[in-house]
Design a protein around this motif. Structure first.
Motif, PDB file in Angstrom:
ATOM      1  N   ALA A 122       0.812  -1.215   0.000  1.00  0.00           N
ATOM      2  CA  ALA A 122       0.000   0.000   0.000  1.00  0.00           C
ATOM      3  C   ALA A 122       0.845   1.263   0.000  1.00  0.00           C
ATOM      4  O   ALA A 122       0.356   2.338  -0.342  1.00  0.00           O
ATOM      5  CB  ALA A 122      -0.919   0.004   1.219  1.00  0.00           C
ATOM      6  N   LEU A 123       2.129   1.192   0.372  1.00  0.00           N
ATOM      7  CA  LEU A 123       2.934   2.399   0.549  1.00  0.00           C
ATOM      8  C   LEU A 123       3.742   2.757  -0.691  1.00  0.00           C
ATOM      9  O   LEU A 123       3.784   3.921  -1.096  1.00  0.00           O
ATOM     10  CB  LEU A 123       3.868   2.231   1.748  1.00  0.00           C
ATOM     11  CG  LEU A 123       3.175   2.105   3.119  1.00  0.00           C
ATOM     12  CD1 LEU A 123       4.209   1.904   4.219  1.00  0.00           C
ATOM     13  CD2 LEU A 123       2.330   3.342   3.414  1.00  0.00           C
TER      14      LEU A 123
ATOM     15  N   ASN B 110      -0.365  -7.901 -11.450  1.00  0.00           N
ATOM     16  CA  ASN B 110       0.468  -6.866 -10.842  1.00  0.00           C
ATOM     17  C   ASN B 110      -0.404  -5.962  -9.974  1.00  0.00           C
ATOM     18  O   ASN B 110      -1.597  -5.823 -10.217  1.00  0.00           O
ATOM     19  CB  ASN B 110       1.162  -6.036 -11.924  1.00  0.00           C
ATOM     20  CG  ASN B 110       2.062  -6.881 -12.794  1.00  0.00           C
ATOM     21  OD1 ASN B 110       3.071  -7.402 -12.341  1.00  0.00           O
ATOM     22  ND2 ASN B 110       1.692  -7.050 -14.061  1.00  0.00           N
ATOM     23  N   PHE B 111       0.202  -5.318  -8.975  1.00  0.00           N
ATOM     24  CA  PHE B 111      -0.555  -4.415  -8.098  1.00  0.00           C
ATOM     25  C   PHE B 111      -1.039  -3.212  -8.917  1.00  0.00           C
ATOM     26  O   PHE B 111      -2.231  -2.980  -9.052  1.00  0.00           O
ATOM     27  CB  PHE B 111       0.319  -3.975  -6.929  1.00  0.00           C
ATOM     28  CG  PHE B 111      -0.422  -3.203  -5.869  1.00  0.00           C
ATOM     29  CD1 PHE B 111      -1.497  -3.774  -5.204  1.00  0.00           C
ATOM     30  CD2 PHE B 111      -0.043  -1.915  -5.541  1.00  0.00           C
ATOM     31  CE1 PHE B 111      -2.192  -3.068  -4.225  1.00  0.00           C
ATOM     32  CE2 PHE B 111      -0.727  -1.205  -4.564  1.00  0.00           C
ATOM     33  CZ  PHE B 111      -1.795  -1.774  -3.906  1.00  0.00           C
ATOM     34  N   PHE B 112      -0.133  -2.438  -9.472  1.00  0.00           N
ATOM     35  CA  PHE B 112      -0.432  -1.464 -10.523  1.00  0.00           C
ATOM     36  C   PHE B 112       0.087  -2.053 -11.834  1.00  0.00           C
ATOM     37  O   PHE B 112       1.104  -2.742 -11.849  1.00  0.00           O
ATOM     38  CB  PHE B 112       0.264  -0.123 -10.265  1.00  0.00           C
ATOM     39  CG  PHE B 112      -0.425   0.750  -9.263  1.00  0.00           C
ATOM     40  CD1 PHE B 112      -1.168   1.856  -9.661  1.00  0.00           C
ATOM     41  CD2 PHE B 112      -0.326   0.483  -7.901  1.00  0.00           C
ATOM     42  CE1 PHE B 112      -1.803   2.669  -8.739  1.00  0.00           C
ATOM     43  CE2 PHE B 112      -0.953   1.290  -6.973  1.00  0.00           C
ATOM     44  CZ  PHE B 112      -1.702   2.389  -7.390  1.00  0.00           C
TER      45      PHE B 112
ATOM     46  N   GLN C 169      -9.188  -1.819  -2.149  1.00  0.00           N
ATOM     47  CA  GLN C 169      -8.017  -1.450  -1.352  1.00  0.00           C
ATOM     48  C   GLN C 169      -6.871  -2.450  -1.491  1.00  0.00           C
ATOM     49  O   GLN C 169      -5.758  -2.202  -1.027  1.00  0.00           O
ATOM     50  CB  GLN C 169      -8.399  -1.303   0.127  1.00  0.00           C
ATOM     51  CG  GLN C 169      -8.858  -2.580   0.816  1.00  0.00           C
ATOM     52  CD  GLN C 169     -10.349  -2.782   0.734  1.00  0.00           C
ATOM     53  OE1 GLN C 169     -10.996  -2.269  -0.180  1.00  0.00           O
ATOM     54  NE2 GLN C 169     -10.901  -3.494   1.703  1.00  0.00           N
ATOM     55  N   LEU C 170      -7.119  -3.568  -2.161  1.00  0.00           N
ATOM     56  CA  LEU C 170      -6.091  -4.602  -2.296  1.00  0.00           C
ATOM     57  C   LEU C 170      -5.526  -4.687  -3.712  1.00  0.00           C
ATOM     58  O   LEU C 170      -4.781  -5.619  -4.025  1.00  0.00           O
ATOM     59  CB  LEU C 170      -6.676  -5.960  -1.894  1.00  0.00           C
ATOM     60  CG  LEU C 170      -7.189  -6.078  -0.455  1.00  0.00           C
ATOM     61  CD1 LEU C 170      -7.769  -7.465  -0.203  1.00  0.00           C
ATOM     62  CD2 LEU C 170      -6.076  -5.778   0.541  1.00  0.00           C
TER      63      LEU C 170
ATOM     64  N   HIS D 163      -8.782  -4.324 -12.380  1.00  0.00           N
ATOM     65  CA  HIS D 163      -8.047  -3.460 -11.457  1.00  0.00           C
ATOM     66  C   HIS D 163      -9.016  -2.619 -10.620  1.00  0.00           C
ATOM     67  O   HIS D 163     -10.229  -2.764 -10.717  1.00  0.00           O
ATOM     68  CB  HIS D 163      -7.095  -2.562 -12.238  1.00  0.00           C
ATOM     69  CG  HIS D 163      -5.847  -3.259 -12.679  1.00  0.00           C
ATOM     70  ND1 HIS D 163      -4.712  -3.303 -11.913  1.00  0.00           N
ATOM     71  CD2 HIS D 163      -5.575  -3.970 -13.806  1.00  0.00           C
ATOM     72  CE1 HIS D 163      -3.779  -3.996 -12.541  1.00  0.00           C
ATOM     73  NE2 HIS D 163      -4.276  -4.411 -13.703  1.00  0.00           N
ATOM     74  N   ARG D 164      -8.459  -1.746  -9.770  1.00  0.00           N
ATOM     75  CA  ARG D 164      -9.313  -0.812  -9.021  1.00  0.00           C
ATOM     76  C   ARG D 164      -9.966   0.152  -9.996  1.00  0.00           C
ATOM     77  O   ARG D 164     -11.173   0.158 -10.170  1.00  0.00           O
ATOM     78  CB  ARG D 164      -8.473  -0.045  -7.987  1.00  0.00           C
ATOM     79  CG  ARG D 164      -9.275   0.954  -7.163  1.00  0.00           C
ATOM     80  CD  ARG D 164      -8.340   1.941  -6.469  1.00  0.00           C
ATOM     81  NE  ARG D 164      -7.388   1.251  -5.621  1.00  0.00           N
ATOM     82  CZ  ARG D 164      -6.212   1.769  -5.254  1.00  0.00           C
ATOM     83  NH1 ARG D 164      -5.853   2.963  -5.677  1.00  0.00           N
ATOM     84  NH2 ARG D 164      -5.396   1.088  -4.460  1.00  0.00           N
TER      85      ARG D 164
END
Length: 411
Positions: free
Chosen positions: A104-105, A129-131, A156-157, A180-181
């Motif tokens: 998250a950071l 991938n996260f992003f 949020q994940l 994705h988000r």
């Protein structure tokens, strides 16, 4: 003689600075990407051949062409960022980038561009991938023909598919983003174009604009997202030829416009959304030649909106064409086609002789008391709506189209 010496000297300098190609793969002397990048100089080409490369965070810090052949896989092993671009004028093409870290950071990415210009990212496949692709403080960058897939379940994940921050003159073209988000996210991005992308099944928005002026998005598809598109705190945006489809949910919109001004929405299709367009604090927006079809609400126009113009649009098969939460109307509706219009055209000029009030009594009641939807299609509500059209008492008198069209426009 001097001319000959000058030519020889120029050729010598050119030969010393000539670009080279460095192949990487199991069949070549250089088997690791990081070794090739250490050897490379500006203008060189590093060609990575098919295989799986687990080398941690790969950093491109030189002006090179970074090319994948036969779909090489860069595997982040869920430990961190897969590929970091820290030089201008880099081309990244032909890779599969998978399994970045999740945090998250520090927002680990499949590909991240750090404060650089003229970077091209094209024809890559990114998954898990996260992003996906992240442009941080970049300019004149191109993101083209990439497929970006994630499997997020909670917003949020998971990060965004294409995330652009504090950038200018970007081209986001012909990408496919899913899971994705937000599919595409712009924050403090100016003079950029989003064109021919397909953004589907994202948890929050297919496209999310924040504080991003003088941009355009054209011929995109936003389908089956938590909500289609949100444009917030922005001015001078052009939205042409997009499709907003099947964005369903309690708070889902095809297009959310909040605190936006001086924009043009032209020739878009809004099909089967809970609310096709929701406007709040929107001003000086022209909506022209759009199609609103089979939505719950075609438009929700809050009382905080003013000086907006709705002209030459088709309203077809929506449960409610228009809804509002106030009685003061500071917007204009002209020459639209409303399939609920029951007027006549005695002079045969294609324009109804009787003005049309698109705001129904039941729409007003439902806005104030959502539970009244249980009475939808009841005889009593039909009778009240008919009575309100004859003798308006609750709906605003100036919520009106004075020149409704008798036939739908061929859009």
């Amino acid at each position: 003689m001097k001319t000959i010496l000058s030519c020889i000297f120029s050729l010598l300098i050119f030969s010393l600075t000539e670009a080279h190609t460095i192949p990487v793969g199991a069949q070549y002397p250089v088997k690791r990407i990081k070794q090739a990048l250490a050897m490379a100089k500006d203008r060189d080409t590093v060609v990575v051949y098919g295989g799986i490369y687990k080398e941690g965070n790969i950093v491109v810090a030189k002006k090179i062409i970074f090319l994948g052949k036969n779909n090489p896989i860069l595997d982040g092993q869920h430990k961190g960022e897969v590929l970091s671009v820290k030089a201008d004028s880099v081309l990244v093409k032909g890779f599969r980038l998978v399994r970045s870290g999740f945090a998250a950071l520090d927002d680990p990415c499949g590909i991240k561009v750090y404060n650089k210009t003229f970077v091209r990212i094209e024809n890559n496949y990114l998954e898990d991938n996260f992003f996906g692709i992240y442009i941080q403080n970049g300019s004149n960058c191109i993101i083209k023909n990439n497929t970006i897939i994630a499997h997020g379940k909670e917003e949020q994940l998971i990060g965004n598919g294409i995330h652009c921050w504090k950038s200018a003159n970007l081209q986001i073209t012909a990408n496919t983003i899913q899971g994705h988000r937000d599919g595409i996210y712009f924050e403090f991005v100016t003079n950029s174009v989003i064109w021919r992308n397909i953004s589907t099944q994202n948890i929050r928005y297919g496209l999310h604009f924040m504080f991003s002026n003088d941009d355009a998005y054209i011929s995109n598809i936003f389908k089956n997202n938590g909500a289609g598109v949100a444009v917030m705190f922005t001015r001078d945006v052009k939205m042409f030829n997009n499709t907003f489809e099947e964005n369903w949910g309690d708070s889902a919109y095809g297009l959310l416009l909040k605190e936006i001004s001086d924009s043009y929405i032209f020739n878009n299709r809004f099909i089967k959304n809970t609310s096709a367009i929701y406007l709040e604090g929107a001003s000086r927006i022209k909506l022209e030649k759009n199609v609103f079809e089979a939505n719950g609400w075609a438009m929700k126009v809050q009382a905080s909106c003013m000086d907006n113009e709705l002209v030459n649009n088709n309203f077809l098969g929506n449960t409610f064409d228009i809804s509002t939460n106030g009685s003061l109307v500071l917007n204009t509706f002209n020459s639209n086609y409303w399939d609920k219009y029951e007027g006549y055209d005695l002079d045969k000029n294609g324009i109804g002789d009787v003005p049309y009030h698109p705001l129904s009594l039941f729409a007003v009641l439902t806005e104030k008391n959502p539970s009244s939807m249980i009475l939808f299609r009841s005889f009593m509500i039909t009778l009240l709506d008919k009575s309100e059209k004859v003798l308006p008492s609750i709906t605003p008198d100036n919520f009106i189209d004075n020149s409704p069209l008798m036939k739908s426009l061929p859009l």
